[in-house]
Scaffold this motif. Structure first.
Motif, PDB file in Angstrom:
ATOM      1  N   ILE A   1       0.827  -1.208   0.000  1.00 39.44           N
ATOM      2  CA  ILE A   1       0.000   0.000   0.000  1.00 39.44           C
ATOM      3  C   ILE A   1       0.859   1.255   0.000  1.00 39.44           C
ATOM      4  O   ILE A   1       1.802   1.383   0.774  1.00 39.44           O
ATOM      5  N   PHE A   2       0.534   2.173  -0.917  1.00 40.69           N
ATOM      6  CA  PHE A   2       1.116   3.515  -0.974  1.00 40.69           C
ATOM      7  C   PHE A   2       0.069   4.502  -0.461  1.00 40.69           C
ATOM      8  O   PHE A   2      -1.133   4.300  -0.648  1.00 40.69           O
ATOM      9  N   ALA A   3       0.527   5.570   0.180  1.00 38.44           N
ATOM     10  CA  ALA A   3      -0.360   6.651   0.609  1.00 38.44           C
ATOM     11  C   ALA A   3      -0.388   7.728  -0.469  1.00 38.44           C
ATOM     12  O   ALA A   3       0.673   8.172  -0.932  1.00 38.44           O
ATOM     13  N   GLN A   4      -1.561   8.140  -0.875  1.00 35.74           N
ATOM     14  CA  GLN A   4      -1.633   9.248  -1.825  1.00 35.74           C
ATOM     15  C   GLN A   4      -1.656  10.565  -1.058  1.00 35.74           C
ATOM     16  O   GLN A   4      -2.538  10.803  -0.226  1.00 35.74           O
ATOM     17  N   LEU A   5      -0.684  11.424  -1.340  1.00 30.93           N
ATOM     18  CA  LEU A   5      -0.589  12.729  -0.683  1.00 30.93           C
ATOM     19  C   LEU A   5      -1.227  13.786  -1.583  1.00 30.93           C
ATOM     20  O   LEU A   5      -0.796  13.998  -2.715  1.00 30.93           O
ATOM     21  N   MET A   6      -2.246  14.458  -1.073  1.00 34.73           N
ATOM     22  CA  MET A   6      -2.991  15.428  -1.871  1.00 34.73           C
ATOM     23  C   MET A   6      -3.228  16.710  -1.098  1.00 34.73           C
ATOM     24  O   MET A   6      -3.817  16.693  -0.011  1.00 34.73           O
ATOM     25  N   HIS A   7      -2.787  17.818  -1.661  1.00 35.75           N
ATOM     26  CA  HIS A   7      -3.137  19.149  -1.167  1.00 35.75           C
ATOM     27  C   HIS A   7      -4.242  19.669  -2.075  1.00 35.75           C
ATOM     28  O   HIS A   7      -4.082  19.738  -3.289  1.00 35.75           O
ATOM     29  N   SER A   8      -5.365  20.057  -1.490  1.00 37.37           N
ATOM     30  CA  SER A   8      -6.538  20.425  -2.287  1.00 37.37           C
ATOM     31  C   SER A   8      -6.453  21.802  -2.920  1.00 37.37           C
ATOM     32  O   SER A   8      -7.181  22.093  -3.874  1.00 37.37           O
ATOM     33  N   GLY A   9      -5.609  22.678  -2.373  1.00 40.18           N
ATOM     34  CA  GLY A   9      -5.527  24.013  -2.941  1.00 40.18           C
ATOM     35  C   GLY A   9      -6.831  24.762  -2.826  1.00 40.18           C
ATOM     36  O   GLY A   9      -7.429  24.843  -1.743  1.00 40.18           O
ATOM     37  N   ARG A  10      -7.317  25.281  -3.956  1.00 45.86           N
ATOM     38  CA  ARG A  10      -8.538  26.098  -3.925  1.00 45.86           C
ATOM     39  C   ARG A  10      -9.793  25.274  -3.638  1.00 45.86           C
ATOM     40  O   ARG A  10     -10.854  25.839  -3.346  1.00 45.86           O
ATOM     41  N   ILE A  11      -9.678  23.930  -3.742  1.00 44.81           N
ATOM     42  CA  ILE A  11     -10.825  23.072  -3.424  1.00 44.81           C
ATOM     43  C   ILE A  11     -10.827  22.847  -1.915  1.00 44.81           C
ATOM     44  O   ILE A  11     -10.632  21.741  -1.400  1.00 44.81           O
ATOM     45  N   GLY A  12     -11.000  23.920  -1.202  1.00 42.62           N
ATOM     46  CA  GLY A  12     -11.009  23.909   0.259  1.00 42.62           C
ATOM     47  C   GLY A  12     -11.922  25.010   0.761  1.00 42.62           C
ATOM     48  O   GLY A  12     -12.529  25.750  -0.022  1.00 42.62           O
ATOM     49  N   HIS A  13     -11.993  25.141   2.086  1.00 49.21           N
ATOM     50  CA  HIS A  13     -12.912  26.130   2.656  1.00 49.21           C
ATOM     51  C   HIS A  13     -12.460  26.474   4.074  1.00 49.21           C
ATOM     52  O   HIS A  13     -11.937  25.605   4.796  1.00 49.21           O
ATOM     53  N   PRO A  14     -12.665  27.720   4.517  1.00 44.73           N
ATOM     54  CA  PRO A  14     -12.255  28.117   5.874  1.00 44.73           C
ATOM     55  C   PRO A  14     -12.835  27.252   6.993  1.00 44.73           C
ATOM     56  O   PRO A  14     -12.196  27.118   8.046  1.00 44.73           O
ATOM     57  N   VAL A  15     -14.024  26.660   6.794  1.00 49.09           N
ATOM     58  CA  VAL A  15     -14.604  25.855   7.870  1.00 49.09           C
ATOM     59  C   VAL A  15     -13.792  24.600   8.156  1.00 49.09           C
ATOM     60  O   VAL A  15     -13.945  23.978   9.213  1.00 49.09           O
ATOM     61  N   LEU A  16     -12.907  24.231   7.257  1.00 49.78           N
ATOM     62  CA  LEU A  16     -12.090  23.039   7.441  1.00 49.78           C
ATOM     63  C   LEU A  16     -10.841  23.302   8.273  1.00 49.78           C
ATOM     64  O   LEU A  16     -10.176  22.355   8.697  1.00 49.78           O
ATOM     65  N   TYR A  17     -10.504  24.583   8.476  1.00 46.88           N
ATOM     66  CA  TYR A  17      -9.236  24.926   9.107  1.00 46.88           C
ATOM     67  C   TYR A  17      -9.472  25.560  10.478  1.00 46.88           C
ATOM     68  O   TYR A  17     -10.334  26.437  10.617  1.00 46.88           O
ATOM     69  N   PRO A  18      -8.698  25.158  11.471  1.00 48.90           N
ATOM     70  CA  PRO A  18      -8.896  25.705  12.824  1.00 48.90           C
ATOM     71  C   PRO A  18      -8.798  27.223  12.890  1.00 48.90           C
ATOM     72  O   PRO A  18      -9.491  27.855  13.706  1.00 48.90           O
ATOM     73  N   ASP A  19      -7.968  27.831  12.032  1.00 49.74           N
ATOM     74  CA  ASP A  19      -7.815  29.285  12.091  1.00 49.74           C
ATOM     75  C   ASP A  19      -8.834  30.021  11.235  1.00 49.74           C
ATOM     76  O   ASP A  19      -8.874  31.254  11.216  1.00 49.74           O
ATOM     77  N   GLY A  20      -9.677  29.283  10.493  1.00 52.54           N
ATOM     78  CA  GLY A  20     -10.699  29.913   9.663  1.00 52.54           C
ATOM     79  C   GLY A  20     -10.155  30.686   8.491  1.00 52.54           C
ATOM     80  O   GLY A  20     -10.874  31.485   7.881  1.00 52.54           O
ATOM     81  N   GLY A  21      -8.897  30.439   8.127  1.00 53.50           N
ATOM     82  CA  GLY A  21      -8.279  31.165   7.016  1.00 53.50           C
ATOM     83  C   GLY A  21      -8.729  30.656   5.665  1.00 53.50           C
ATOM     84  O   GLY A  21      -9.420  29.632   5.544  1.00 53.50           O
TER      85      GLY A  21
END
Length: 358
Positions: free
Chosen positions: A95-115
């Motif tokens: 098994i390999f882990a797929q590493l993915m940064h979503s970039g603009r496909i994200g939202h402030p509600v997902l981040y503790p700092d609301g950024g």
């Protein structure tokens, strides 16, 4: 069908067959990004794959793009994944882990700092995030500074080291499907005027830097790269895919990663061209025509026979058929995937698909 059951080398791994389980987001992690015992059961059930590529895993807090998705950026998340890799290895899998940064496909509600989410340029996706409380419009992302870019490259490398600590056999860098690396590649989302934007040479720079950093962190034999030339998912647009991707693969080749994984988007001619450029192991998620979704076993056999792939990746087939190799050898029948249970929920539509003879 015999071609599917020949061995193939990926890095230092000798895969017993050429059937790869494609990465599929299932949104069943905890709120703080930890996988569970149910996740371990899910992947262990599918350990008959030549190689499993995990669901997308965020390499940092700002990389998250969906609710209930797992990370590899904390000690707790890393430890939780150990149960998954141990379970797969006990069943004889890889098994390999797929590493993915979503970039603009994200939202402030997902981040503790609301950024804001980050991206190469302040171009909104025009899409929405699902939450239990309703759909939320993706905001205009914040354009990444050079320091942001350097930090994100380092995040990928750190997550790769965490993946190895968690027992993964390697990692796949996700450069496809409209997420951050793809956003840098595509001229529709990359409007930068610095060394990361404009020309093809500049737009591939971030992807190449990430691959180089991950290879340096864990070794080339443990690293793969996924791309999706011409794929418009997540409202991505690229006008020069036929020119960009050969240059990307040439640039990446100097780091000698274990494989390139192509998510085909109906352009077999481009796939053949990339096959000529990339002389290493090539995994193909085979969609030879625009209508060929989801991929079928016949699509995979055709790709192997035509020499455009060394191994073939399937998504829905593995999701619904944990014993896929046995079903292929038996000529079916195949369980039908329940789309209503793709994302979120419990064991239903996740670990309860029947195997032959059950």
């Amino acid at each position: 069908m015999d071609e599917l059951f020949e061995s193939v080398t990926v890095g230092k791994l000798e895969l017993p067959n050429r059937l790869v389980m494609a990465p599929m987001t299932r949104s069943r992690a905890t709120e703080d990004g930890r996988v569970t015992e149910l996740t371990a059961e899910y992947y262990a059930q599918r350990a008959g794959a030549g190689l499993i590529v995990s669901e997308a895993v965020q390499p940092c807090v700002r990389g998250q793009g969906y609710v209930w998705t797992p990370g590899l950026h904390s000690a707790e998340q890393t430890q939780a994944w150990r149960a998954v890799t141990d379970a797969v290895h006990r069943e004889g899998g890889r098994i390999f882990a797929q590493l993915m940064h979503s970039g603009r496909i994200g939202h402030p509600v997902l981040y503790p700092d609301g950024g804001l989410p980050v991206a190469p340029s302040p171009v909104a996706s025009g899409m929405q995030l699902f939450t239990p409380d309703g759909m939320l419009d993706h905001p205009v992302p914040r354009e990444m500074t050079p320091d942001d870019i350097a930090e994100t490259v380092a995040d990928f490398a750190s997550a790769a080291r965490n993946a190895v600590d968690a027992g993964f056999d390697g990692v796949e860098v996700h450069g496809a499907n409209g997420y951050l690396i793809h956003q840098f590649l595509a001229d529709g989302t990359n409007r930068r005027t610095d060394s990361y934007g404009g020309s093809i040479e500049n737009r591939i720079r971030f992807a190449v830097e990430v691959v180089a950093a991950v290879v340096d962190a864990i070794g080339p034999e443990r690293v793969g790269l996924r791309v999706s030339p011409g794929n418009t998912v997540n409202n991505i647009s690229e006008s020069d895919a036929a020119d960009l991707y050969p240059e990307l693969l040439r640039a990446v080749a100097q780091y000698n990663p274990a494989y390139v994984h192509i998510m085909e988007a109906g352009d077999r001619a481009l796939t053949k061209r990339l096959r000529e450029v990339w002389t290493g192991t090539l995994i193909l998620n085979p969609h030879p025509t625009p209508e060929a979704f989801p991929a079928t076993v016949d699509n995979g056999v055709e790709a192997l026979r035509d020499g455009v792939a060394d191994a073939v990746a399937f998504g829905e087939l593995w999701l619904a058929n944990p014993d896929l190799p046995a079903r292929i050898k038996a000529g079916g029948p195949y369980n039908k995937a329940d789309r209503d249970t793709f994302y979120g929920g419990d064991h239903r539509g996740y670990t309860d698909y029947p195997v032959l003879g059950a």
